[in-house]
Design a protein around this motif. Structure first.
Motif, PDB file in Angstrom:
ATOM      1  N   VAL A   1       1.117  -1.122  -0.153  1.00 53.66           N
ATOM      2  CA  VAL A   1       0.045  -0.051   0.056  1.00 53.66           C
ATOM      3  C   VAL A   1       1.073   1.266  -0.023  1.00 53.66           C
ATOM      4  N   LEU A   2       2.039   1.117   0.583  1.00 59.68           N
ATOM      5  CA  LEU A   2       2.916   2.491   0.846  1.00 59.68           C
ATOM      6  C   LEU A   2       3.359   2.772  -0.631  1.00 59.68           C
ATOM      7  N   THR A   3       3.882   1.518  -1.204  1.00 57.16           N
ATOM      8  CA  THR A   3       4.443   1.871  -2.602  1.00 57.16           C
ATOM      9  C   THR A   3       3.482   2.298  -3.388  1.00 57.16           C
ATOM     10  N   LYS A   4       2.286   1.883  -3.315  1.00 60.02           N
ATOM     11  CA  LYS A   4       1.150   2.446  -4.441  1.00 60.02           C
ATOM     12  C   LYS A   4       1.150   3.881  -4.062  1.00 60.02           C
ATOM     13  N   LEU A   5       0.807   4.395  -2.669  1.00 61.05           N
ATOM     14  CA  LEU A   5       0.560   5.514  -2.445  1.00 61.05           C
ATOM     15  C   LEU A   5       1.626   6.470  -2.953  1.00 61.05           C
ATOM     16  N   ASP A   6       2.797   6.161  -2.894  1.00 59.07           N
ATOM     17  CA  ASP A   6       3.868   6.931  -3.535  1.00 59.07           C
ATOM     18  C   ASP A   6       3.660   7.696  -4.505  1.00 59.07           C
ATOM     19  N   ARG A   7       2.983   7.047  -5.449  1.00 53.46           N
ATOM     20  CA  ARG A   7       2.734   7.668  -6.946  1.00 53.46           C
ATOM     21  C   ARG A   7       1.772   8.603  -6.754  1.00 53.46           C
ATOM     22  N   VAL A   8       0.645   8.439  -5.811  1.00 48.20           N
ATOM     23  CA  VAL A   8      -0.194   9.521  -5.582  1.00 48.20           C
ATOM     24  C   VAL A   8       0.239  11.009  -4.896  1.00 48.20           C
ATOM     25  N   THR A   9       1.091  10.691  -3.879  1.00 41.69           N
ATOM     26  CA  THR A   9       1.951  11.846  -3.289  1.00 41.69           C
ATOM     27  C   THR A   9       2.788  12.461  -4.221  1.00 41.69           C
ATOM     28  N   ARG A  10       3.216  11.790  -5.186  1.00 39.06           N
ATOM     29  CA  ARG A  10       4.031  12.283  -6.088  1.00 39.06           C
ATOM     30  C   ARG A  10       3.597  13.268  -7.123  1.00 39.06           C
ATOM     31  N   HIS A  11       2.218  13.072  -7.459  1.00 40.12           N
ATOM     32  CA  HIS A  11       1.509  13.978  -8.272  1.00 40.12           C
ATOM     33  C   HIS A  11       1.137  15.174  -7.373  1.00 40.12           C
ATOM     34  N   PHE A  12       0.743  15.060  -6.100  1.00 39.71           N
ATOM     35  CA  PHE A  12       0.068  16.021  -5.247  1.00 39.71           C
ATOM     36  C   PHE A  12       0.498  16.096  -3.863  1.00 39.71           C
ATOM     37  N   ASP A  13       1.262  17.037  -3.413  1.00 35.32           N
ATOM     38  CA  ASP A  13       2.009  16.924  -2.117  1.00 35.32           C
ATOM     39  C   ASP A  13       1.121  17.581  -1.106  1.00 35.32           C
ATOM     40  N   GLN A  14      -0.022  18.127  -1.267  1.00 39.25           N
ATOM     41  CA  GLN A  14      -0.845  18.917  -0.300  1.00 39.25           C
ATOM     42  C   GLN A  14      -1.799  17.898   0.437  1.00 39.25           C
ATOM     43  N   VAL A  15      -1.254  16.432   0.492  1.00 39.72           N
ATOM     44  CA  VAL A  15      -2.267  15.549   1.249  1.00 39.72           C
ATOM     45  C   VAL A  15      -1.943  15.575   2.645  1.00 39.72           C
ATOM     46  N   VAL A  16      -3.066  15.862   3.452  1.00 35.73           N
ATOM     47  CA  VAL A  16      -3.046  15.821   4.877  1.00 35.73           C
ATOM     48  C   VAL A  16      -2.979  14.597   5.603  1.00 35.73           C
ATOM     49  N   ASP A  17      -4.168  13.722   5.204  1.00 31.39           N
ATOM     50  CA  ASP A  17      -4.460  12.511   5.862  1.00 31.39           C
ATOM     51  C   ASP A  17      -5.041  11.200   4.833  1.00 31.39           C
ATOM     52  N   VAL A  18      -4.613  10.070   5.116  1.00 33.25           N
ATOM     53  CA  VAL A  18      -4.949   9.182   4.179  1.00 33.25           C
ATOM     54  C   VAL A  18      -5.325   7.908   5.072  1.00 33.25           C
ATOM     55  N   ASN A  19      -6.559   7.389   4.964  1.00 37.40           N
ATOM     56  CA  ASN A  19      -7.296   6.442   5.761  1.00 37.40           C
ATOM     57  C   ASN A  19      -7.630   5.138   4.685  1.00 37.40           C
ATOM     58  N   VAL A  20      -6.758   3.948   5.035  1.00 40.06           N
ATOM     59  CA  VAL A  20      -6.974   2.972   3.915  1.00 40.06           C
ATOM     60  C   VAL A  20      -7.500   1.653   4.973  1.00 40.06           C
ATOM     61  N   LEU A  21      -8.820   1.283   4.106  1.00 39.01           N
ATOM     62  CA  LEU A  21      -9.091   0.067   4.959  1.00 39.01           C
ATOM     63  C   LEU A  21      -9.413  -1.234   4.191  1.00 39.01           C
ATOM     64  N   LEU A  22      -8.726  -2.200   4.509  1.00 43.61           N
ATOM     65  CA  LEU A  22      -8.771  -3.507   3.660  1.00 43.61           C
ATOM     66  C   LEU A  22      -9.877  -4.336   4.331  1.00 43.61           C
ATOM     67  N   THR A  23     -10.683  -5.086   3.516  1.00 50.27           N
ATOM     68  CA  THR A  23     -11.608  -5.737   3.928  1.00 50.27           C
ATOM     69  C   THR A  23     -11.715  -7.009   3.151  1.00 50.27           C
ATOM     70  N   VAL A  24     -12.293  -8.122   4.059  1.00 48.57           N
ATOM     71  CA  VAL A  24     -12.454  -9.424   3.566  1.00 48.57           C
ATOM     72  C   VAL A  24     -14.116  -9.700   3.620  1.00 48.57           C
ATOM     73  N   GLU A  25     -14.862  -9.868   2.966  1.00 47.06           N
ATOM     74  CA  GLU A  25     -16.559  -9.667   2.851  1.00 47.06           C
ATOM     75  C   GLU A  25     -16.868 -11.146   3.056  1.00 47.06           C
ATOM     76  N   LYS A  26     -17.677 -11.593   3.904  1.00 45.93           N
ATOM     77  CA  LYS A  26     -18.258 -12.852   3.903  1.00 45.93           C
ATOM     78  C   LYS A  26     -19.304 -12.997   2.895  1.00 45.93           C
ATOM     79  N   GLN A  27     -19.004 -13.221   1.490  1.00 50.39           N
ATOM     80  CA  GLN A  27     -20.005 -13.497   0.559  1.00 50.39           C
ATOM     81  C   GLN A  27     -20.023 -14.813   0.167  1.00 50.39           C
ATOM     82  N   LYS A  28     -21.307 -15.368  -0.419  1.00 52.13           N
ATOM     83  CA  LYS A  28     -21.134 -16.340  -1.180  1.00 52.13           C
ATOM     84  C   LYS A  28     -20.132 -16.636  -2.282  1.00 52.13           C
TER      85      LYS A  28
END
Length: 114
Positions: A20-47
């Motif tokens: 996730v950190l390596t992928k977020l580097d690309r975003v922060t390279r484009h725009f340096d005024q990022v204040v806060d980032v929340n990442v939620l990874l989920t496994v859903e219990k679907q059939k």
């Protein structure tokens, strides 16, 4: 930049965190005024197996909050799709924030004549 990576029905391993950190580097390279980032990874219990793994990102930047989510059968693919969407939205927001107002040609010519 504050970064929070959390998992729901999932333990966030160091390899997932690093990915996730390596992928977020690309975003922060484009725009340096990022204040806060929340990442939620989920496994859903679907059939059904497809679209079971889910990644959500909430990015708080100067002037805008951006929310992106994506689901896939592979968590790494869901993270890739989410970061691609986030990158496009951040670039679009950056273009809107930049000042594109220029002095019109008519005003400069009229000012020179007067």
């Amino acid at each position: 930049m504050n970064l929070t990576i959390s998992g729901h029905h999932l333990e966030v391993t160091p390899s997932l965190r690093e990915y996730v950190l390596t992928k977020l580097d690309r975003v922060t390279r484009h725009f340096d005024q990022v204040v806060d980032v929340n990442v939620l990874l989920t496994v859903e219990k679907q059939k059904e197996k497809e679209k079971r793994q889910r990644a959500e990102v909430t990015l708080h930047a100067k002037g805008k909050d951006i929310f992106v989510e994506s689901s896939h059968e592979d968590l790494y693919a869901a993270i890739d799709q989410t970061m691609d969407k986030l990158d496009r939205q951040v670039v679009r927001h950056k273009d809107r924030v930049q000042d594109h107002h220029h002095e019109s040609h008519k005003r400069t010519v009229a000012g020179d004549v007067a």
